[in-house]
Design a protein around this motif. Structure first.
Motif, PDB file in Angstrom:
ATOM      1  N   ARG A 416       0.823  -1.200   0.000  1.00 28.96           N
ATOM      2  CA  ARG A 416       0.000   0.000   0.000  1.00 28.96           C
ATOM      3  C   ARG A 416       0.862   1.256   0.000  1.00 28.96           C
ATOM      4  NH1 ARG A 416      -3.504   0.970   5.149  1.00 28.96           N
ATOM      5  NH2 ARG A 416      -3.905  -1.256   4.771  1.00 28.96           N
ATOM      6  N   PHE A 417       1.982   1.211   0.719  1.00 30.43           N
ATOM      7  CA  PHE A 417       2.842   2.391   0.826  1.00 30.43           C
ATOM      8  C   PHE A 417       4.209   2.126   0.167  1.00 30.43           C
ATOM      9  CE2 PHE A 417       0.036   2.408   4.562  1.00 30.43           C
ATOM     10  CZ  PHE A 417      -0.631   3.613   4.371  1.00 30.43           C
ATOM     11  N   ALA A 418       4.182   1.477  -0.964  1.00 30.12           N
ATOM     12  CA  ALA A 418       5.431   1.117  -1.648  1.00 30.12           C
ATOM     13  C   ALA A 418       6.241   2.339  -2.051  1.00 30.12           C
ATOM     14  CB  ALA A 418       5.123   0.267  -2.883  1.00 30.12           C
ATOM     15  N   ASP A 419       5.563   3.475  -2.308  1.00 31.84           N
ATOM     16  CA  ASP A 419       6.241   4.685  -2.760  1.00 31.84           C
ATOM     17  C   ASP A 419       6.535   5.660  -1.623  1.00 31.84           C
ATOM     18  OD1 ASP A 419       6.088   3.736  -5.363  1.00 31.84           O
ATOM     19  OD2 ASP A 419       4.104   4.637  -5.682  1.00 31.84           O
ATOM     20  N   ASP A 420       6.159   5.296  -0.426  1.00 33.70           N
ATOM     21  CA  ASP A 420       6.380   6.179   0.732  1.00 33.70           C
ATOM     22  C   ASP A 420       7.007   5.354   1.861  1.00 33.70           C
ATOM     23  OD1 ASP A 420       6.387   8.015   2.762  1.00 33.70           O
ATOM     24  OD2 ASP A 420       4.283   8.600   2.543  1.00 33.70           O
ATOM     25  N   LYS A 421       8.344   5.246   1.844  1.00 28.62           N
ATOM     26  CA  LYS A 421       9.053   4.386   2.797  1.00 28.62           C
ATOM     27  C   LYS A 421       8.890   4.862   4.237  1.00 28.62           C
ATOM     28  CE  LYS A 421      10.726   1.607  -0.290  1.00 28.62           C
ATOM     29  NZ  LYS A 421      10.258   0.195  -0.359  1.00 28.62           N
ATOM     30  N   GLN A 422       8.823   6.173   4.421  1.00 26.90           N
ATOM     31  CA  GLN A 422       8.683   6.674   5.784  1.00 26.90           C
ATOM     32  C   GLN A 422       7.329   6.306   6.368  1.00 26.90           C
ATOM     33  OE1 GLN A 422       9.383  10.861   6.145  1.00 26.90           O
ATOM     34  NE2 GLN A 422       9.050  10.907   8.361  1.00 26.90           N
ATOM     35  N   ARG A 423       6.290   6.488   5.571  1.00 27.59           N
ATOM     36  CA  ARG A 423       4.944   6.118   6.037  1.00 27.59           C
ATOM     37  C   ARG A 423       4.844   4.603   6.234  1.00 27.59           C
ATOM     38  NH1 ARG A 423      -0.421   7.927   5.335  1.00 27.59           N
ATOM     39  NH2 ARG A 423      -1.684   6.637   6.772  1.00 27.59           N
ATOM     40  N   GLN A 424       5.541   3.866   5.348  1.00 29.71           N
ATOM     41  CA  GLN A 424       5.533   2.402   5.461  1.00 29.71           C
ATOM     42  C   GLN A 424       6.100   1.958   6.796  1.00 29.71           C
ATOM     43  OE1 GLN A 424       8.310  -0.850   3.449  1.00 29.71           O
ATOM     44  NE2 GLN A 424       6.891   0.002   1.928  1.00 29.71           N
ATOM     45  N   GLN A 425       7.221   2.553   7.201  1.00 35.33           N
ATOM     46  CA  GLN A 425       7.840   2.189   8.473  1.00 35.33           C
ATOM     47  C   GLN A 425       6.956   2.587   9.651  1.00 35.33           C
ATOM     48  OE1 GLN A 425      10.596   0.386   9.080  1.00 35.33           O
ATOM     49  NE2 GLN A 425      10.661   0.047   6.859  1.00 35.33           N
ATOM     50  N   GLN A 426       6.299   3.746   9.552  1.00 35.96           N
ATOM     51  CA  GLN A 426       5.412   4.179  10.625  1.00 35.96           C
ATOM     52  C   GLN A 426       4.249   3.218  10.813  1.00 35.96           C
ATOM     53  OE1 GLN A 426       4.334   8.146   9.404  1.00 35.96           O
ATOM     54  NE2 GLN A 426       6.250   9.071  10.184  1.00 35.96           N
ATOM     55  N   GLU A 427       3.670   2.766   9.712  1.00 36.70           N
ATOM     56  CA  GLU A 427       2.539   1.850   9.790  1.00 36.70           C
ATOM     57  C   GLU A 427       2.966   0.473  10.317  1.00 36.70           C
ATOM     58  OE1 GLU A 427      -0.694   2.402   9.265  1.00 36.70           O
ATOM     59  OE2 GLU A 427      -0.185   4.525   9.000  1.00 36.70           O
ATOM     60  N   ILE A 428       4.174   0.038   9.931  1.00 39.23           N
ATOM     61  CA  ILE A 428       4.666  -1.263  10.423  1.00 39.23           C
ATOM     62  C   ILE A 428       4.914  -1.194  11.924  1.00 39.23           C
ATOM     63  CG2 ILE A 428       6.640  -2.842  10.372  1.00 39.23           C
ATOM     64  CD1 ILE A 428       6.839  -2.363   7.370  1.00 39.23           C
ATOM     65  N   MET A 429       5.509  -0.101  12.392  1.00 41.26           N
ATOM     66  CA  MET A 429       5.726   0.046  13.827  1.00 41.26           C
ATOM     67  C   MET A 429       4.402   0.118  14.578  1.00 41.26           C
ATOM     68  SD  MET A 429       8.914  -0.167  14.164  1.00 41.26           S
ATOM     69  CE  MET A 429       8.988   0.210  15.905  1.00 41.26           C
ATOM     70  N   LYS A 430       3.404   0.766  13.982  1.00 40.46           N
ATOM     71  CA  LYS A 430       2.068   0.817  14.581  1.00 40.46           C
ATOM     72  C   LYS A 430       1.472  -0.573  14.667  1.00 40.46           C
ATOM     73  CE  LYS A 430      -2.461   2.998  13.972  1.00 40.46           C
ATOM     74  NZ  LYS A 430      -3.284   3.891  13.117  1.00 40.46           N
ATOM     75  N   LEU A 431       1.702  -1.377  13.606  1.00 40.63           N
ATOM     76  CA  LEU A 431       1.206  -2.754  13.596  1.00 40.63           C
ATOM     77  C   LEU A 431       1.863  -3.573  14.701  1.00 40.63           C
ATOM     78  CD1 LEU A 431      -0.380  -5.093  12.237  1.00 40.63           C
ATOM     79  CD2 LEU A 431       1.643  -5.431  10.771  1.00 40.63           C
ATOM     80  N   TYR A 432       3.182  -3.419  14.855  1.00 35.47           N
ATOM     81  CA  TYR A 432       3.883  -4.131  15.933  1.00 35.47           C
ATOM     82  C   TYR A 432       3.288  -3.793  17.297  1.00 35.47           C
ATOM     83  CZ  TYR A 432       7.661  -5.455  12.697  1.00 35.47           C
ATOM     84  OH  TYR A 432       8.391  -5.999  11.679  1.00 35.47           O
TER      85      TYR A 432
END
Length: 591
Positions: A416-432
């Motif tokens: 979903r956030f393949a083009d936005d690495k910063q947002r991708q990391q934020q969402e993954i940390m939120k998932l954790y």
């Protein structure tokens, strides 16, 4: 890529490197230190051989305040060297041998409690042998008077015929000036000989005297220096362990020593030690030189030269030096350390994890005394340690299972956030955080276990307790490689298997099979290269580890079997992890 597989790959690569280092011991087997020695009565310096005066020959062009460099010795066999007379016998509960009255040398020491080989008639291990033979290894005590070293071929007089724990022996001689030199030898019930060097000046003038002690040896009979067990010069200087060099490195340097005053110094092998301890072993004795040097032609020496003292007419001087010559038994070394010798127990290469290793060795000894079989004790010890570490492994598996459970959601976020690495990391940390998953918690339990299992490995390398201990059937010495060879059908085929990694025994085959089973149970790697590495690694390690001591292979086989059982159980407790691994394997095959 699976973090656990990556970490496992790193650990196995480290084991492969370590395994090669230890495996090379097969090509350089432990020296038996048996057999031959040389005649000290024939020992002369090069200067003496050229007709120089005796005093100059003893000095060997050393200069004032130096022990100098010994000349070449004539080669003779042990029987000839020990049959020439002029010897005082040594007889203790654990040592036998003799003191050479020519040169005041202790050059004949055998260890009563240890045999050369597993054969009962092989005779005791010979530690010291006279100068000039392939096995030369000896200690010498003497004096430098007026800057000149007394000749090493000086004949001393003894006041007794046998040195025992209850009967010390004093060697003496008087020079042309009326100065009397004495060396009083005493020995305890273990491996410690005390030499009290004294000088009485009965001349009309003051005399400048320096007592000295040295150990000289060849490295041809030394065990190989390896990562887990140092072999070579060793000592404690200024309360700090000093053992940075192998014999080869010392030969390249020429000479070296630690910083600060010496507490003790000598030469160490995997199982044996010869060391000089000045004074009380606390580094409070004044010395001019205490270090190590290469003498060329595979010969090395450690020198202990005390500071020069002016002895007035009618005065006297006494200096005490102890010589340890024996086995590296941790309990014995610790007792000497408790009696005052600084950090003497570090003659055993415990390393960083000594606080794990000593309790493990204590437990191994007690298990052996309980079951009466060292191999069974190794198996029981491995089971106990794996049992103690099981909760840690279980926590790691639970963390891995949790990570596998959130993998689909992580993949969705990444897409979903393949083009936005910063947002991708934020969402993954939120998932954790929402799923209460710690991505590092699966690795940390493994990291906790590594020091414990490495400590167990080092104990089996260092423990003299395993030497010549049988297991079952064909394994008569757990400290030696497996004697059975698959490639000649255990001796049934009429040819010898070449030494090295081709000498594969049943334990090595079991190691390969059990390691293959553990890899099969590990989460499958998505990377094809990594998959291939894990596929061939067990069989590579089987060959690399074949020359290892049988006791080490027994430990690894037992550990692998326990790993298979442990992982099978944990997979049954976490079916989602097993299902994820199966799916990963299926996807890997498609690619």
């Amino acid at each position: 890529m699976d973090n656990r597989n990556l970490l496992l790959a790193v650990v196995l690569s480290g084991l492969l490197i370590l395994g090669w280092d230890v495996g090379m011991r097969y090509f350089y087997p432990d020296a038996a230190l048996s057999g031959q020695a040389s005649s000290p009565t024939a020992t002369k310096s090069a200067a003496a051989a050229q007709g120089a005066p005796a005093a100059q020959a003893g000095s060997a062009a050393a200069g004032t305040g130096s022990i100098g460099t010994d000349g070449a010795a004539r080669k003779v066999d042990l029987k000839t060297a020990l049959s020439g007379g002029n010897r005082v016998a040594i007889d203790t509960p654990r040592l036998a041998g003799s003191i050479n009255l020519v040169g005041a040398r202790i050059d004949d020491i055998v260890l009563k409690d240890y045999r050369e080989t597993v054969k009962k008639d092989s005779g005791p291990v010979r530690l010291f042998a006279p100068e000039g033979t392939p096995n030369q290894y000896f200690a010498e005590f003497g004096f430098i008077a007026g800057g000149v070293r007394q000749p090493s071929n000086t004949l001393w007089q003894a006041d007794g015929a046998k040195l025992t724990p209850s009967t010390p022996v004093t060697l003496s001689r008087t020079d042309a000036n009326g100065i009397t030199y004495r060396i009083r030898f005493a020995v305890d019930a273990n491996y410690m000989i005390t030499a009290s060097q004294s000088v009485t000046n009965a001349s009309a003038n003051a005399a400048i005297v320096q007592p000295f002690a040295l150990i000289k040896r060849t490295d041809k009979t030394a065990t190989i220096d390896q990562f887990a067990s140092h072999s070579g010069p060793v000592g404690v200087f200024g309360d700090t362990l000093w053992d940075p060099h192998s014999y080869k490195e010392l030969a390249e340097l020429g000479s070296d020593k630690g910083e600060g005053k010496p507490d003790w110094l000598g030469f160490v092998d995997q199982y044996w030690l010869a060391a000089l301890i000045p004074g009380d072993g606390k580094g409070n004795v004044s010395v001019d030189d205490a270090g190590f040097r290469s003498l060329g032609k595979d010969l090395f020496r450690t020198d202990l030269l005390y500071s020069a003292t002016t002895i007035p007419a009618g005065g006297s001087l006494t200096q005490e030096t102890r010589l340890f010559a024996g086995a590296k038994e941790s309990e014995t070394l610790d007792r000497y350390e408790e009696s005052g010798i600084t950090r003497f127990g570090l003659a055993i290469s415990w390393g960083w994890f000594w606080f794990f290793e000593k309790p493990i060795l204590w437990l191994l000894r007690h298990l052996n005394s309980l079951v009466g079989n060292f191999g069974v004790a190794i198996i029981l010890l491995t089971v106990i340690i794996r049992g103690l570490m099981f909760p840690v492994a279980q926590k790691g598996f639970a963390s891995m299972a949790a990570m596998k459970a959130v993998q689909p959601k992580m993949k969705e976020i990444q897409e979903r956030f393949a083009d936005d690495k910063q947002r991708q990391q934020q969402e993954i940390m939120k998932l954790y955080k929402e799923e209460k998953v710690n991505p590092l918690s699966g690795c940390l339990p493994m990291l906790i276990q590594i020091p414990v299992f490495f400590a167990l490995y080092k104990v089996l390398v260092l423990a003299i307790d395993m030497r010549h201990k049988p297991f079952i059937g064909w394994i008569h010495d757990l400290s030696a490689p497996d004697p059975a060879h698959i490639l000649n059908l255990f001796g049934m085929l009429p040819y010898q298997v070449p030494a090295g990694f081709l000498a594969i025994g049943p334990l090595a085959v079991l190691l390969g099979i059990t390691m293959w089973l553990t890899f099969r149970l590990n989460p499958s790697a998505m990377d094809p290269v990594q998959q291939q590495m894990f596929a061939i690694m067990p069989w590579i390690l089987m060959f690399v580890m074949a020359p290892f001591a049988a006791g080490l292979l027994l430990y690894w086989v037992t550990s692998n079997l326990l790993t298979v059982a442990q992982q099978s159980y944990l997979y049954s407790r976490h079916p989602q992890l097993k299902a994820a691994n199966a799916a990963a394997a299926a996807n890997a095959k498609k690619t």
